[in-house]
Design a protein around this motif. Structure first.
Motif, short mmCIF file in Angstrom:
data_model
loop_
_atom_site.label_atom_id
_atom_site.label_comp_id
_atom_site.label_asym_id
_atom_site.label_seq_id
_atom_site.Cartn_x
_atom_site.Cartn_y
_atom_site.Cartn_z
N GLN A 1 2.70 -2.33 -10.35
CA GLN A 1 3.95 -2.06 -9.64
C GLN A 1 4.36 -3.25 -8.77
N LEU A 2 3.40 -3.82 -8.06
CA LEU A 2 3.69 -5.00 -7.23
C LEU A 2 4.26 -6.12 -8.07
N TRP A 3 3.59 -6.45 -9.18
CA TRP A 3 4.05 -7.58 -9.99
C TRP A 3 5.37 -7.27 -10.69
N SER A 4 5.63 -6.01 -10.93
CA SER A 4 6.93 -5.61 -11.47
C SER A 4 8.02 -5.87 -10.42
N VAL A 5 7.72 -5.55 -9.18
CA VAL A 5 8.67 -5.82 -8.08
C VAL A 5 8.92 -7.32 -7.99
N PRO B 1 -5.07 -0.36 -10.62
CA PRO B 1 -4.27 -1.15 -11.56
C PRO B 1 -2.78 -0.75 -11.54
N LYS B 2 -2.51 0.54 -11.32
CA LYS B 2 -1.12 1.01 -11.26
C LYS B 2 -0.36 0.33 -10.12
N ILE B 3 -0.99 0.25 -8.95
CA ILE B 3 -0.34 -0.38 -7.80
C ILE B 3 -0.15 -1.87 -8.06
N MET B 4 -1.14 -2.50 -8.64
CA MET B 4 -1.03 -3.92 -8.93
C MET B 4 0.10 -4.19 -9.92
N THR C 1 7.84 2.33 -2.33
CA THR C 1 8.88 3.27 -2.76
C THR C 1 8.56 3.83 -4.14
N GLU C 2 7.84 3.07 -4.94
CA GLU C 2 7.50 3.50 -6.29
C GLU C 2 6.16 4.22 -6.37
N ALA C 3 5.22 3.86 -5.51
CA ALA C 3 3.84 4.36 -5.64
C ALA C 3 3.27 4.81 -4.30
N LEU C 4 3.91 5.70 -3.62
CA LEU C 4 3.49 6.19 -2.31
C LEU C 4 2.03 5.87 -1.97
N LEU C 5 1.87 4.88 -1.12
CA LEU C 5 0.55 4.34 -0.81
C LEU C 5 -0.06 4.98 0.43
N GLU C 6 -1.36 5.12 0.41
CA GLU C 6 -2.09 5.52 1.61
C GLU C 6 -2.24 4.29 2.50
#
Length: 71
Positions: free
Chosen positions: A8-12, A3-6, A39-44
């Motif tokens: 972050q994406l929609w915030s972008v 949910p955090k990544i999602m 850049t906000e949520a260092l993804l694997e």
């Protein structure tokens, strides 16, 4: 995808310049959104791959939202 990544994406998407969202071609827009989110949520790598697929499936919605903001 978490949910955090999602979020972050929609915030972008919400904070991005409308011009950017509407003028980039599909592949460039997907890569730009992944880069901004990363850049906000260092993804694997697995998360990045899933995010690319998710964005690709939502491109029409993203462009529609940008178009509505423009009007």
């Amino acid at each position: 995808m978490t949910p955090k990544i999602m979020r972050q994406l929609w915030s972008v998407v919400e904070t991005a310049q409308t011009k950017t969202l509407l003028q980039l071609d599909d592949a460039s827009l997907v890569q730009w959104l992944v880069k901004q989110t990363n850049t906000e949520a260092l993804l694997e790598q697995k998360e990045t791959d899933f995010l690319c697929d998710y964005i690709q499936s939502r491109l029409s919605l993203i462009r529609d939202l940008a178009y509505e903001r423009q009007c």
